[in-house]
Design a protein around this motif. Structure first.
Motif, PDB file in Angstrom:
ATOM      1  N   ASP A  16       0.825  -1.218   0.000  1.00  0.00           N
ATOM      2  CA  ASP A  16       0.000   0.000   0.000  1.00  0.00           C
ATOM      3  C   ASP A  16       0.855   1.263   0.000  1.00  0.00           C
ATOM      4  N   HIS A  17       2.076   1.144  -0.548  1.00  0.00           N
ATOM      5  CA  HIS A  17       2.982   2.289  -0.675  1.00  0.00           C
ATOM      6  C   HIS A  17       3.225   2.632  -2.145  1.00  0.00           C
ATOM      7  N   PRO A  18       2.210   3.023  -2.899  1.00  0.00           N
ATOM      8  CA  PRO A  18       2.408   3.288  -4.321  1.00  0.00           C
ATOM      9  C   PRO A  18       3.378   4.424  -4.598  1.00  0.00           C
ATOM     10  N   ARG A  19       3.476   5.388  -3.677  1.00  0.00           N
ATOM     11  CA  ARG A  19       4.391   6.517  -3.921  1.00  0.00           C
ATOM     12  C   ARG A  19       5.846   6.063  -3.877  1.00  0.00           C
ATOM     13  N   ILE A  20       6.149   5.197  -2.909  1.00  0.00           N
ATOM     14  CA  ILE A  20       7.512   4.695  -2.826  1.00  0.00           C
ATOM     15  C   ILE A  20       7.791   3.747  -3.982  1.00  0.00           C
ATOM     16  N   LYS A  21       6.807   2.945  -4.326  1.00  0.00           N
ATOM     17  CA  LYS A  21       6.999   1.994  -5.418  1.00  0.00           C
ATOM     18  C   LYS A  21       7.144   2.704  -6.766  1.00  0.00           C
ATOM     19  N   GLY A  22       6.836   4.004  -6.803  1.00  0.00           N
ATOM     20  CA  GLY A  22       7.070   4.775  -8.016  1.00  0.00           C
ATOM     21  C   GLY A  22       8.528   4.792  -8.415  1.00  0.00           C
ATOM     22  N   ILE A  23       9.402   4.478  -7.463  1.00  0.00           N
ATOM     23  CA  ILE A  23      10.831   4.368  -7.777  1.00  0.00           C
ATOM     24  C   ILE A  23      11.056   3.316  -8.843  1.00  0.00           C
ATOM     25  N   ILE A  24      10.194   2.309  -8.874  1.00  0.00           N
ATOM     26  CA  ILE A  24      10.325   1.259  -9.887  1.00  0.00           C
ATOM     27  C   ILE A  24      10.278   1.855 -11.287  1.00  0.00           C
ATOM     28  N   ASN A  25       9.478   2.893 -11.480  1.00  0.00           N
ATOM     29  CA  ASN A  25       9.394   3.505 -12.814  1.00  0.00           C
ATOM     30  C   ASN A  25      10.749   4.030 -13.268  1.00  0.00           C
ATOM     31  N   ALA A  26      11.479   4.649 -12.350  1.00  0.00           N
ATOM     32  CA  ALA A  26      12.812   5.157 -12.687  1.00  0.00           C
ATOM     33  C   ALA A  26      13.772   4.011 -12.965  1.00  0.00           C
ATOM     34  N   LEU A  27      13.696   2.952 -12.164  1.00  0.00           N
ATOM     35  CA  LEU A  27      14.570   1.797 -12.380  1.00  0.00           C
ATOM     36  C   LEU A  27      14.229   1.102 -13.696  1.00  0.00           C
ATOM     37  N   ARG A  28      12.930   1.046 -14.001  1.00  0.00           N
ATOM     38  CA  ARG A  28      12.509   0.417 -15.262  1.00  0.00           C
ATOM     39  C   ARG A  28      13.062   1.186 -16.461  1.00  0.00           C
TER      40      ARG A  28
END
Length: 461
Positions: free
Chosen positions: A53-65
């Motif tokens: 339930d941490h979509p803001r933190i998981k947004g880091i995945i977009n940068a890594l992707r």
């Protein structure tokens, strides 16, 4: 022009940042980078260590992707270092290696009863609710009253996931087996214990605020914890983050309570003493000593012993690194011994040529994910400047390591395979209006990534 063939072991943020920084760095040689990851999917703790339930933190995945999708870094998933590929293999095929394997074990809490039935490490629980393929599909959720030991973000993640109603997690990427498990939980009370006061906590305001947003959960605080000493008052007045945390806690103190079906208690000034046995080897209570401010920003014992009845306990007192075969390791601190990322022999403190570290396995599990970038920059600067100490590989050709893995029958996954798995998980979530539903079993992740029949086509519980 000289070419650096670099292996990076660990495809979490630390490893991906290191690869990206090296490729963008000013240098006088070409670079070819291969990432090796023991899991079939990349992103490490961002995928398997951050609550769903941490979509803001998981947004880091977009940068890594974005980094991986450029196509100038190869990734070999489902490859276990020390089993599928060794340090000698890397020396045979590369000029250098960076270890970025993180810290995924639980730090110990040395008190009596910590090994009782019903006492768990937070890292294990986080791995379960994040759908890590190497932990059991089920989790014992039988306790009505639960203690969480720690005052950092992981402690709050664990407490929030235990107290939150499972239906409120459905919009997230929570795995199906985790949602089913949480639905069976009879929990009514979650107690979070920290040995120091509200002005000395280690969690961030964002994490704290999210606790107060839980549906049908009362926040319970004790007035006795807010009789601040001068050091605490100074911390609130001088530090913006502490000021925000205090403001949030003070707001919760004024809330009406008593209507919610679940309660989340925050206990401060509580030094862990013992996990009490019920007589049959199971957790029955948490015993602690009440502490008080010592006037210097720390605490001292008061001699007052208290006890809270519980049936389960989670220790969230930090993460700890794991040793890697053939690589120096500091077992006291849970890191690879190093100087600015250059790995050292622990006995002699001499440099180990060609071997580097970055991320939590380099500096310990401190700091937020963003700190990993500056950490990687330091390590990469040494990789670039140490050209005279690089290994001289016998088979540096890019095809050679592929042939090695295939000759050993390693069912490795690649970037295209991750895209297949990513698309599959998103498609599983679409009919239910969810971001994705994670595939949990390793063999199923590999089968989907390698475009092979998995036998089920649905995430297993």
């Amino acid at each position: 022009m000289t070419k650096l063939r670099l292996a990076i072991v660990g495809a979490g943020p630390a490893g991906i940042y290191a690869a990206d920084i090296l490729l963008k760095a000013e240098r006088k040689f070409d670079v070819s980078i291969d990432l090796f990851e023991q899991l079939p999917a990349p992103y490490g703790l961002v995928r398997y260590g951050v609550a769903p339930d941490h979509p803001r933190i998981k947004g880091i995945i977009n940068a890594l992707r974005d980094v991986l999708d450029r196509g100038d870094i190869r990734i070999f998933g489902n490859v276990r270092f020390g089993v599928d590929i060794t340090l000698d293999d890397l020396k045979h095929h590369y000029n250098a290696v960076i270890f970025s394997t993180g810290a995924v074990e639980d730090a110990p809490l040395d008190i009596p009863g910590i090994d009782l039935d019903g006492s768990y490490g937070a890292a294990e629980f986080v791995s379960w609710f994040d759908g890590h393929p190497d932990v059991p599909r089920t989790w014992p959720l039988e306790a009505e009253s639960i203690a969480v030991i720690g005052n950092g973000n992981v402690a709050l993640d664990v407490a929030r996931m235990l107290a939150k109603h499972p239906e409120d997690l459905l919009p997230t990427e929570i795995p199906a087996n985790v949602h089913e498990g949480l639905q069976q939980s009879p929990v009514t009370d979650v107690h979070v214990f920290g040995r120091r006061g509200p002005a000395q906590v280690k969690f961030t305001p964002l994490e704290l605020r999210e606790l107060g947003e839980l549906n049908d959960v009362d926040m319970i605080l004790a007035d006795e914890d807010f009789d601040y000493d001068e050091a605490s008052k100074a911390a609130v007045a001088s530090n913006k983050q502490v000021m925000v945390i205090d403001r949030v806690l003070q707001h919760w103190r004024k809330r009406e309570t008593g209507q919610a079906s679940r309660r989340l208690h925050l206990h401060f000034y509580a030094k862990p003493l013992e996990v009490v046995d019920d007589g049959s080897g199971k957790v029955a209570a948490f015993r602690y000593e009440r502490t008080r401010p010592d006037g210097q920003g720390g605490v001292e014992g008061t001699g007052e012993i208290r006890e809270v009845p519980i049936q389960a306990l989670y220790r969230a007192v930090g993460y700890f690194g794991s040793p890697l075969p053939g690589v120096p390791f500091d077992s006291r601190h849970g890191v690879i011994p190093n100087h600015e990322g250059k790995v050292l022999h622990p006995e002699s403190n001499e440099r180990v040529p060609g071997v580097y570290a970055t991320g939590w396995i380099k500096r310990g599990p401190v700091g937020l994910i963003g700190h990993t970038k500056s950490d990687a920059m330091e390590t990469i600067s040494h990789v670039i400047n140490d050209q005279a100490d690089w290994w001289a590989p016998a088979e540096p050709e890019e095809e050679a390591v592929v042939a090695l893995l295939e000759s050993r029958g390693v069912a490795y996954t690649d970037l295209e395979g991750w895209h297949l798995l990513d698309q599959h998980e998103i498609a599983l979530g679409e009919p239910q209006g969810r971001a994705r539903i994670k595939v949990v079993p390793r063999e199923e992740m590999v089968a989907i990534s390698r475009a092979q029949p998995s036998g089920t086509g649905t995430p297993s519980a």
